[in-house]
Scaffold this motif. Structure first.
Motif, PDB file in Angstrom:
ATOM      1  N   THR A  56      20.143  54.817 -99.566  1.00  0.00           N
ATOM      2  CA  THR A  56      19.483  54.234 -98.396  1.00  0.00           C
ATOM      3  C   THR A  56      19.969  52.816 -98.126  1.00  0.00           C
ATOM      4  OG1 THR A  56      17.509  55.563 -98.731  1.00  0.00           O
ATOM      5  CG2 THR A  56      17.214  53.490 -97.559  1.00  0.00           C
ATOM      6  N   GLY A  57      19.961  52.009 -99.180  1.00  0.00           N
ATOM      7  CA  GLY A  57      20.405  50.615 -99.033  1.00  0.00           C
ATOM      8  C   GLY A  57      21.868  50.542 -98.652  1.00  0.00           C
ATOM      9  N   MET A  58      22.669  51.415 -99.252  1.00  0.00           N
ATOM     10  CA  MET A  58      24.109  51.411 -98.968  1.00  0.00           C
ATOM     11  C   MET A  58      24.356  51.782 -97.495  1.00  0.00           C
ATOM     12  SD  MET A  58      25.209  50.580-101.913  1.00  0.00           S
ATOM     13  CE  MET A  58      23.704  49.910-102.559  1.00  0.00           C
ATOM     14  N   THR A  59      23.577  52.745 -97.017  1.00  0.00           N
ATOM     15  CA  THR A  59      23.728  53.199 -95.628  1.00  0.00           C
ATOM     16  C   THR A  59      23.427  52.060 -94.659  1.00  0.00           C
ATOM     17  OG1 THR A  59      23.059  55.421 -96.289  1.00  0.00           O
ATOM     18  CG2 THR A  59      22.922  54.911 -93.950  1.00  0.00           C
ATOM     19  N   ALA A  60      22.325  51.366 -94.927  1.00  0.00           N
ATOM     20  CA  ALA A  60      21.941  50.256 -94.053  1.00  0.00           C
ATOM     21  C   ALA A  60      22.997  49.147 -94.114  1.00  0.00           C
ATOM     22  CB  ALA A  60      20.570  49.727 -94.473  1.00  0.00           C
ATOM     23  N   TYR A  61      23.417  48.813 -95.314  1.00  0.00           N
ATOM     24  CA  TYR A  61      24.343  47.688 -95.523  1.00  0.00           C
ATOM     25  C   TYR A  61      25.680  47.942 -94.826  1.00  0.00           C
ATOM     26  CZ  TYR A  61      26.979  44.208 -98.323  1.00  0.00           C
ATOM     27  OH  TYR A  61      27.769  43.153 -98.749  1.00  0.00           O
ATOM     28  N   PHE A  62      26.293  49.094 -95.123  1.00  0.00           N
ATOM     29  CA  PHE A  62      27.623  49.333 -94.561  1.00  0.00           C
ATOM     30  C   PHE A  62      27.558  49.707 -93.084  1.00  0.00           C
ATOM     31  CE2 PHE A  62      28.404  49.886 -99.156  1.00  0.00           C
ATOM     32  CZ  PHE A  62      29.351  48.888 -99.299  1.00  0.00           C
ATOM     33  N   GLY A  63      26.490  50.407 -92.700  1.00  0.00           N
ATOM     34  CA  GLY A  63      26.344  50.752 -91.287  1.00  0.00           C
ATOM     35  C   GLY A  63      26.161  49.506 -90.438  1.00  0.00           C
ATOM     36  N   LEU A  64      25.353  48.569 -90.915  1.00  0.00           N
ATOM     37  CA  LEU A  64      25.064  47.369 -90.131  1.00  0.00           C
ATOM     38  C   LEU A  64      26.213  46.361 -90.187  1.00  0.00           C
ATOM     39  CD1 LEU A  64      22.888  45.796 -88.500  1.00  0.00           C
ATOM     40  CD2 LEU A  64      22.181  44.771 -90.668  1.00  0.00           C
ATOM     41  N   PHE A  65      26.685  46.086 -91.398  1.00  0.00           N
ATOM     42  CA  PHE A  65      27.657  44.997 -91.546  1.00  0.00           C
ATOM     43  C   PHE A  65      29.097  45.437 -91.275  1.00  0.00           C
ATOM     44  CE2 PHE A  65      24.461  43.008 -94.707  1.00  0.00           C
ATOM     45  CZ  PHE A  65      23.811  42.358 -93.674  1.00  0.00           C
ATOM     46  N   ASP A  66      29.452  46.655 -91.683  1.00  0.00           N
ATOM     47  CA  ASP A  66      30.836  47.096 -91.464  1.00  0.00           C
ATOM     48  C   ASP A  66      30.994  47.809 -90.126  1.00  0.00           C
ATOM     49  OD1 ASP A  66      30.919  46.530 -94.393  1.00  0.00           O
ATOM     50  OD2 ASP A  66      32.975  47.263 -94.100  1.00  0.00           O
ATOM     51  N   VAL A  67      30.252  48.882 -89.930  1.00  0.00           N
ATOM     52  CA  VAL A  67      30.411  49.664 -88.697  1.00  0.00           C
ATOM     53  C   VAL A  67      29.863  48.858 -87.510  1.00  0.00           C
ATOM     54  CG1 VAL A  67      29.994  51.890 -87.581  1.00  0.00           C
ATOM     55  CG2 VAL A  67      30.128  51.761 -90.081  1.00  0.00           C
ATOM     56  N   GLY A  68      28.691  48.262 -87.679  1.00  0.00           N
ATOM     57  CA  GLY A  68      28.066  47.519 -86.584  1.00  0.00           C
ATOM     58  C   GLY A  68      28.575  46.098 -86.444  1.00  0.00           C
ATOM     59  N   ALA A  69      29.237  45.594 -87.482  1.00  0.00           N
ATOM     60  CA  ALA A  69      29.776  44.224 -87.465  1.00  0.00           C
ATOM     61  C   ALA A  69      28.735  43.220 -86.960  1.00  0.00           C
ATOM     62  CB  ALA A  69      31.058  44.165 -86.619  1.00  0.00           C
ATOM     63  N   ALA A  70      27.503  43.340 -87.461  1.00  0.00           N
ATOM     64  CA  ALA A  70      26.433  42.441 -87.008  1.00  0.00           C
ATOM     65  C   ALA A  70      26.731  41.010 -87.441  1.00  0.00           C
ATOM     66  CB  ALA A  70      25.099  42.893 -87.605  1.00  0.00           C
ATOM     67  N   LYS A  71      26.533  40.092 -86.521  1.00  0.00           N
ATOM     68  CA  LYS A  71      26.747  38.684 -86.882  1.00  0.00           C
ATOM     69  C   LYS A  71      25.580  37.832 -86.382  1.00  0.00           C
ATOM     70  CE  LYS A  71      29.803  37.820 -82.954  1.00  0.00           C
ATOM     71  NZ  LYS A  71      29.339  39.020 -82.222  1.00  0.00           N
ATOM     72  N   GLN A  72      25.499  36.638 -86.924  1.00  0.00           N
ATOM     73  CA  GLN A  72      24.411  35.723 -86.608  1.00  0.00           C
ATOM     74  C   GLN A  72      24.255  35.592 -85.087  1.00  0.00           C
ATOM     75  OE1 GLN A  72      24.968  31.862 -88.291  1.00  0.00           O
ATOM     76  NE2 GLN A  72      22.859  31.250 -87.929  1.00  0.00           N
ATOM     77  N   ILE A  85      18.318  38.729 -92.441  1.00  0.00           N
ATOM     78  CA  ILE A  85      19.026  37.899 -93.425  1.00  0.00           C
ATOM     79  C   ILE A  85      20.329  37.362 -92.816  1.00  0.00           C
ATOM     80  CG2 ILE A  85      20.317  38.015 -95.615  1.00  0.00           C
ATOM     81  CD1 ILE A  85      18.054  39.860 -96.662  1.00  0.00           C
ATOM     82  N   ARG A  86      20.980  38.184 -92.003  1.00  0.00           N
ATOM     83  CA  ARG A  86      22.243  37.768 -91.361  1.00  0.00           C
ATOM     84  C   ARG A  86      22.002  36.785 -90.207  1.00  0.00           C
ATOM     85  NH1 ARG A  86      27.666  40.285 -91.705  1.00  0.00           N
ATOM     86  NH2 ARG A  86      27.139  39.865 -93.842  1.00  0.00           N
ATOM     87  N   GLY A  87      20.740  36.611 -89.803  1.00  0.00           N
ATOM     88  CA  GLY A  87      20.464  35.666 -88.714  1.00  0.00           C
ATOM     89  C   GLY A  87      20.439  36.309 -87.344  1.00  0.00           C
ATOM     90  N   CYS A  88      20.100  37.582 -87.296  1.00  0.00           N
ATOM     91  CA  CYS A  88      20.041  38.300 -86.021  1.00  0.00           C
ATOM     92  C   CYS A  88      18.606  38.306 -85.499  1.00  0.00           C
ATOM     93  CB  CYS A  88      20.488  39.753 -86.197  1.00  0.00           C
ATOM     94  SG  CYS A  88      22.144  39.928 -86.903  1.00  0.00           S
ATOM     95  N   ARG A  89      18.477  38.626 -84.233  1.00  0.00           N
ATOM     96  CA  ARG A  89      17.162  38.933 -83.655  1.00  0.00           C
ATOM     97  C   ARG A  89      17.003  40.440 -83.759  1.00  0.00           C
ATOM     98  NH1 ARG A  89      14.857  40.131 -78.786  1.00  0.00           N
ATOM     99  NH2 ARG A  89      12.698  39.393 -78.800  1.00  0.00           N
ATOM    100  N   VAL A  90      15.837  40.907 -84.246  1.00  0.00           N
ATOM    101  CA  VAL A  90      15.712  42.330 -84.555  1.00  0.00           C
ATOM    102  C   VAL A  90      14.572  42.976 -83.777  1.00  0.00           C
ATOM    103  CG1 VAL A  90      15.327  44.031 -86.369  1.00  0.00           C
ATOM    104  CG2 VAL A  90      16.624  41.971 -86.874  1.00  0.00           C
TER     105      VAL A  90
END
Ligand SMILES: NC(=O)c1ccc[n+]([C@@H]2O[C@H](COP(=O)([O-])OP(=O)(O)OC[C@H]3O[C@@H](n4cnc5c(N)ncnc54)[C@H](OP(=O)(O)O)[C@@H]3O)[C@@H](O)[C@H]2O)c1
Length: 338
Positions: free
Chosen positions: A133-149, A172-177
């Protein structure tokens, strides 16, 4: 321990479901626990992960993993303790996670097993924030989604296992959610407990209008767990260059109709946006990196592993699985074997 005197209760796939799985698609079996041969070990399973993807694994159609065969033990991630071993890397007493299936004891050759530390985190957390679950969120958001501050991140299925992680990681990344979830109680949990900036109940009228109000600057990352109408609603809010992460489509998994595709997909064209699917297993060689970072945030209290632990026996698996499709879970749904 010698395992020969113990009985292994199991849940097998007896028939392929049409629509929502009914009790008759399952068979409850028992057999003696196997003795480990050279290089093998036996795990007593203490926790079983319940995942929407299980529904897809039950269908006989091509996917990213082969379907579960008829009369096979149902595939499931789990966690437990090694109780018999002829494997040098996993002596008796080692706690492990792996693909153990819906059964009380699993025979393994050690492939795909991870040793885990029950003194560092509860065993259920190795199936939640520190697991797939954590891995899915982490890689989906940060790698695939390239979420940035500074990005606005919209996440659907927001009060579920992956969704609660995505929202917190984005903060944590500084996004509005902004989260989308079913019911007022789940929405309140997202904003009051987990730090989401806004949460919208998709079961209430006027989702499109409320979404517009909650995302005045558009959406730069849309992490979709739900598909169908919710995907369509989110697509209307994406901004130029947005990333739409196709993580899952739980609204479609039990459908007897054709999968409903997005009718608003031209929003991708107009906004020069990208929609990309991913499977977490493709990031397996980087799990350790993500787990170390997530463990740090858990220790610092910046992240919560939201878990919904049901205590019972393997026989409770079929009914517990249905909770996912009825929206009865909050966070990661885990069956703890009493
Ligand atoms: N791509 C990958 O590698 C990967 C890995 C893991 C998971 N996934 C996918 O990620 C998604 C979330 O998985 P999860 O483990 O975190 O499960 P989860 O969100 O905990 O799953 C259950 C939640 O989905 C929502 N839901 C159920 N039926 C729905 C419907 N018809 N419409 C809208 N929402 C519905 C319910 O919440 P509400 O009360 O809000 O309706 C329910 O609580 C799933 O689609 C799963 O297949 C993908």
């Amino acid at each position: 321990m010698t395992t020969t005197d113990a009985t292994n209760h199991q849940v097998r796939l007896a028939a392929r479901p049409t629509g929502t799985p009914t009790p008759d698609v399952w068979a409850h079996t028992e057999e003696p626990v196997a003795e480990p041969g050279e290089g093998q070990l036996v795990v007593r399973v203490s926790h079983i992960s319940l995942d929407p993807a299980m529904r897809g694994w039950m269908d006989d159609r091509p996917s990213y993993v082969p379907p579960v065969g008829l009369n096979e033990v149902m595939r499931a991630l789990g966690a437990g303790e090694v109780v018999a071993s002829s494997h040098p890397d996993f002596p008796v007493g080692t706690h492990v996670s792996g693909m153990f299936g819906v059964q009380e004891y699993a025979l393994s050759d050690g492939r795909g097993l991870l040793a885990v530390d029950p003194s560092a985190a509860p065993m259920s957390t190795y199936l939640a924030a520190l697991g797939m679950t954590g891995m899915t969120a982490y890689f989906g958001l940060f790698d695939v989604g390239a979420a940035k501050q500074g990005d606005t991140v919209l996440v659907s299925g927001a009060a579920g296992a992956v969704g609660t992680m995505v929202g917190q990681l984005a903060k944590i990344r500084g996004c509005r959610v902004v989260g989308i979830a079913g019911g007022a109680a789940k929405c309140a949990l997202l904003t009051d407990e987990l730090g989401f900036d806004a949460a919208l109940d998709y079961r209430e009228e006027g989702l499109a209008r409320r979404l517009r109000e909650a995302t005045p600057d558009g959406v730069q990352v849309f992490f979709d767990n739900v598909g169908g109408e919710v995907l369509d609603a989110g697509l209307t809010r994406i901004s130029r260059g947005a990333r739409v992460v196709l993580c899952g489509a739980i609204s479609q998994y039990n459908s007897r109709e054709r999968v409903a595709g997005p009718t608003n997909y031209l929003s991708l064209l107009v906004n020069r946006a990208r929609m990309e699917g991913f499977i977490v297993f493709d990031f397996a060689d980087r799990y350790a990196e993500a787990a170390a970072e997530i463990a740090g945030w858990l220790r610092e209290g910046r992240l919560r592993s939201k878990e919904d632990v049901v205590t019972g026996s393997v026989a409770d698996f079929p009914a517990t699985l249905l909770r996912l499709f009825r929206g009865e879970n909050v966070g990661k749904l885990v069956l703890q074997i009493a």
